[in-house]
Enzyme design. Structure first.
Site, PDB file in Angstrom:
ATOM      1  N   ASN A   1       0.873  -1.176   0.000  1.00  0.00           N
ATOM      2  CA  ASN A   1       0.000   0.000   0.000  1.00  0.00           C
ATOM      3  C   ASN A   1       0.910   1.225   0.000  1.00  0.00           C
ATOM      4  O   ASN A   1       1.472   1.587   1.026  1.00  0.00           O
ATOM      5  CB  ASN A   1      -0.886  -0.047   1.254  1.00  0.00           C
TER       6      ASN A   1
ATOM      7  N   ARG B   1      -2.596  -2.032  -3.491  1.00  0.00           N
ATOM      8  CA  ARG B   1      -3.774  -1.187  -3.336  1.00  0.00           C
ATOM      9  C   ARG B   1      -3.649  -0.033  -4.325  1.00  0.00           C
ATOM     10  O   ARG B   1      -2.641   0.674  -4.336  1.00  0.00           O
ATOM     11  CB  ARG B   1      -3.833  -0.625  -1.920  1.00  0.00           C
TER      12      ARG B   1
ATOM     13  N   HIS C   1     -12.651   3.391  -0.297  1.00  0.00           N
ATOM     14  CA  HIS C   1     -12.691   2.401   0.791  1.00  0.00           C
ATOM     15  C   HIS C   1     -13.408   1.118   0.341  1.00  0.00           C
ATOM     16  O   HIS C   1     -13.897   0.356   1.177  1.00  0.00           O
ATOM     17  CB  HIS C   1     -13.460   2.918   2.034  1.00  0.00           C
TER      18      HIS C   1
ATOM     19  N   HIS D   1     -17.744   2.882   7.534  1.00  0.00           N
ATOM     20  CA  HIS D   1     -16.286   2.810   7.690  1.00  0.00           C
ATOM     21  C   HIS D   1     -15.842   4.151   8.271  1.00  0.00           C
ATOM     22  O   HIS D   1     -15.781   5.167   7.562  1.00  0.00           O
ATOM     23  CB  HIS D   1     -15.624   2.553   6.321  1.00  0.00           C
TER      24      HIS D   1
ATOM     25  N   ARG E   1     -11.540  16.306   6.823  1.00  0.00           N
ATOM     26  CA  ARG E   1     -12.313  16.696   5.630  1.00  0.00           C
ATOM     27  C   ARG E   1     -13.741  17.074   6.016  1.00  0.00           C
ATOM     28  O   ARG E   1     -14.336  16.442   6.888  1.00  0.00           O
ATOM     29  CB  ARG E   1     -12.378  15.553   4.618  1.00  0.00           C
TER      30      ARG E   1
ATOM     31  N   ARG F   1     -10.558   9.750  20.305  1.00  0.00           N
ATOM     32  CA  ARG F   1     -10.275   9.534  21.742  1.00  0.00           C
ATOM     33  C   ARG F   1     -10.145  10.864  22.467  1.00  0.00           C
ATOM     34  O   ARG F   1     -10.708  11.061  23.548  1.00  0.00           O
ATOM     35  CB  ARG F   1      -8.957   8.759  21.914  1.00  0.00           C
TER      36      ARG F   1
ATOM     37  N   GLY G   1     -11.025   2.593  12.608  1.00  0.00           N
ATOM     38  CA  GLY G   1     -10.557   3.062  13.926  1.00  0.00           C
ATOM     39  C   GLY G   1     -11.645   3.580  14.856  1.00  0.00           C
ATOM     40  O   GLY G   1     -11.744   3.165  16.013  1.00  0.00           O
TER      41      GLY G   1
ATOM     42  N   ASN H   1     -13.808   1.140  17.693  1.00  0.00           N
ATOM     43  CA  ASN H   1     -13.381   1.439  19.068  1.00  0.00           C
ATOM     44  C   ASN H   1     -14.256   2.410  19.850  1.00  0.00           C
ATOM     45  O   ASN H   1     -14.235   2.388  21.077  1.00  0.00           O
ATOM     46  CB  ASN H   1     -11.953   2.006  19.050  1.00  0.00           C
TER      47      ASN H   1
ATOM     48  N   GLU I   1      -8.241  -4.677   5.290  1.00  0.00           N
ATOM     49  CA  GLU I   1      -8.074  -4.406   3.866  1.00  0.00           C
ATOM     50  C   GLU I   1      -6.930  -5.214   3.267  1.00  0.00           C
ATOM     51  O   GLU I   1      -7.008  -5.658   2.121  1.00  0.00           O
ATOM     52  CB  GLU I   1      -7.857  -2.902   3.651  1.00  0.00           C
TER      53      GLU I   1
HETATM   54  P1  ADP Z   1      -7.147   5.663   8.634  1.00  0.00           P
HETATM   55  O1  ADP Z   1      -6.836   4.274   8.118  1.00  0.00           O
HETATM   56  O2  ADP Z   1      -8.243   6.358   7.915  1.00  0.00           O
HETATM   57  O3  ADP Z   1      -5.962   6.519   8.882  1.00  0.00           O
HETATM   58  P2  ADP Z   1      -8.070   4.313  11.058  1.00  0.00           P
HETATM   59  O4  ADP Z   1      -9.148   3.425  10.572  1.00  0.00           O
HETATM   60  O5  ADP Z   1      -6.804   3.693  11.554  1.00  0.00           O
HETATM   61  O6  ADP Z   1      -7.769   5.484  10.061  1.00  0.00           O
HETATM   62  O7  ADP Z   1      -8.690   5.198  12.232  1.00  0.00           O
HETATM   63  C1  ADP Z   1      -7.928   6.162  12.900  1.00  0.00           C
HETATM   64  C2  ADP Z   1      -8.817   6.918  13.847  1.00  0.00           C
HETATM   65  O8  ADP Z   1      -9.497   6.013  14.716  1.00  0.00           O
HETATM   66  C3  ADP Z   1      -8.079   7.859  14.770  1.00  0.00           C
HETATM   67  O9  ADP Z   1      -7.890   9.106  14.158  1.00  0.00           O
HETATM   68  C4  ADP Z   1      -9.008   7.962  15.967  1.00  0.00           C
HETATM   69  O10 ADP Z   1      -9.917   9.023  15.761  1.00  0.00           O
HETATM   70  C5  ADP Z   1      -9.799   6.677  15.929  1.00  0.00           C
HETATM   71  N1  ADP Z   1      -9.512   5.767  17.045  1.00  0.00           N
HETATM   72  C6  ADP Z   1      -8.514   4.872  17.145  1.00  0.00           C
HETATM   73  N2  ADP Z   1      -8.574   4.228  18.340  1.00  0.00           N
HETATM   74  C7  ADP Z   1      -9.645   4.717  18.999  1.00  0.00           C
HETATM   75  C8  ADP Z   1     -10.253   4.484  20.279  1.00  0.00           C
HETATM   76  N3  ADP Z   1      -9.759   3.573  21.132  1.00  0.00           N
HETATM   77  N4  ADP Z   1     -11.348   5.197  20.606  1.00  0.00           N
HETATM   78  C9  ADP Z   1     -11.850   6.112  19.753  1.00  0.00           C
HETATM   79  N5  ADP Z   1     -11.342   6.388  18.549  1.00  0.00           N
HETATM   80  C10 ADP Z   1     -10.245   5.711  18.168  1.00  0.00           C
END
Ligand code: ADP
Length: 402
Positions: free
Chosen positions: A10, A93, A182, A210, A243, A286, A332, A336, A386
């Protein structure tokens, strides 16, 4: 025995993420990341198979070719060199595949030329993806290189969802339509959700949310995408980390005419300085939740705007699908952030949607349901993968052609 390993690459503008998988048991043999390519302080972080010690290197890595060579050295140190006859293919990717690429595709010169032709609609991503493919091809010219497109899953969208209501000739001339992104994640998660429900993908309607730093929703009917929230570019749709998502296009004219901002400045504003970070200064959910819990007004409003938009898309896609079997949260934030999931479906009981508080707050890595047992529409948390999806699609393609 035919080779069973797949290397997934990627390539970002200054980064290269990789995973080596063995498709016999889908085991991850190694994963890693090269960051700050082109700078003096490039960094490689290599994680060997489970239990192995993480290795880090900080040294100048000039370009993607040098990055891949460094990755190859690390893999070779684990006895997994790229010259191995066990390597079946390299899966890449590729962010933008336009209308043409509806499936994973073995790369040849014509495919490279087409990915290049799409650069104007994906100026940040496709050049880096191309560099990654060219570099890998030079290293192992004998090996199939497979492009797996972020847009492919969305090519099943009907014209009614894919077209913008603008002058058709202008749109066609500039290839302006809604492509969606995505897609690899939406494909994987919608199928995994069907599995969680004990059904075939053809038999379920799923809304996939997502929610990562970038965020998108999709409506999936019987395994096929019928609508998604990102459009010509990943800027449209949900509120994201940086964004804006949906916005009246006239805001852009106003900022240009009255605000005297250049197109590039507005581009940066909407892609990098908007969304959660623009609203409250933080884009990490977070940190936003911590501030909300402390009563911080800006963070609270940012959270409310984020949820309001999410809820609008759930309602819209419910209407698009007619009947919904499940809503799946992923990435993310989706995997979470229990408060995001609870707030997004709060008040939607008449649509058959609810979250069980106890189930919602249990943490875990496995796909799981968080709706009450008797819920009409299931709410699920389904971790996305992915890389595994790219490896699976890549392997299926080369295995069939063997
Ligand atoms: P990308 O691949 O788009 O960079 P991710 O899917 O890895 O992003 O998601 C990253 C985001 O997930 C972080 O910016 C944060 O906002 C959120 N995140 C990660 N861990 C947690 C958590 N434990 N609680 C809340 N939000 C979280």
């Amino acid at each position: 025995m035919s080779p069973t390993r797949v290397l997934v690459l990627n390539s970002g503008s200054s980064s290269l993420k990789y995973q080596l998988l063995d498709m016999r048991d889908r085991a991850r043999l190694a994963t890693g990341l090269v960051e700050r390519i082109g700078e003096r302080t490039s960094r490689l972080r290599h994680t060997p198979r489970s239990g192995g010690t993480v290795r880090e290197r900080t040294e100048p890595i000039a370009d993607h070719a040098a990055a891949l060579k460094t990755v190859a050295e690390e893999l070779a140190a684990d006895g997994l060199g790229l010259d191995s006859p066990e390597l079946a293919a390299i899966g890449h990717r590729v962010v933008h595949g336009g209308k043409l690429f509806t499936e994973p595709t073995v790369v040849d010169d014509a495919v490279l030329a087409e990915i290049e032709r799409l650069i104007p609609v994906a100026p940040l991503h496709n050049p880096a993806n191309l560099t990654g493919i060219r570099t890998a091809r030079a290293l192992r010219p004998d090996l199939p290189q497979v492009a797996v497109f972020d847009t492919a899953f969305h090519t099943t969208m009907p014209e009614s969802a894919a077209r913008y209501a603008i002058d058709v000739r202008t749109a066609d001339e500039h290839r302006i339509r809604r492509y969606g992104f995505h897609g690899t994640s939406h494909a994987y998660v919608s199928r995994a959700t069907a599995r969680l429900l004990g059904k075939a993908p053809e038999d379920v309607n799923v809304i996939v949310l997502h929610l990562g730093n970038g965020a998108s929703a999709s409506a999936v009917r019987g395994g096929r995408c019928v609508d998604t929230s990102m459009g010509l570019t990943p800027l449209e749709g949900l509120v994201m980390g940086t964004r804006s998502g949906d916005i009246d296009p006239a805001v852009i004219f106003h900022l240009a005419r009255v605000g005297k901002m250049s197109i590039d400045e507005i581009d940066t504003l909407l892609n990098k300085r908007s969304g959660l970070v623009g609203l409250c200064g933080d884009n990490d959910m977070r940190e936003i939740r911590r501030r909300v819990d402390e009563g911080d007004e800006a963070a609270t409003l940012a959270f409310e705007i984020y949820i309001h938009r999410l809820k609008k898309y759930i309602g819209a896609y419910y209407a698009v699908l007619g009947t919904v079997d499940a809503i799946a949260f992923t990435a993310g934030v989706g995997e979470n952030a229990a408060p995001v999931r609870a707030a997004a479906v709060a008040g939607l009981e008449t649509l058959g949607l609810a979250v069980d508080d106890a189930l919602n707050t249990v943490r875990g890595d496995a796909p799981r349901l968080i709706s009450p047992a008797d819920a009409r529409v299931k709410v699920a948390v389904v971790p996305t993968d992915e890389e595994l999806e790219i490896a699976t699609q890549t392997y299926a393609l080369v295995e069939n052609s063997n």
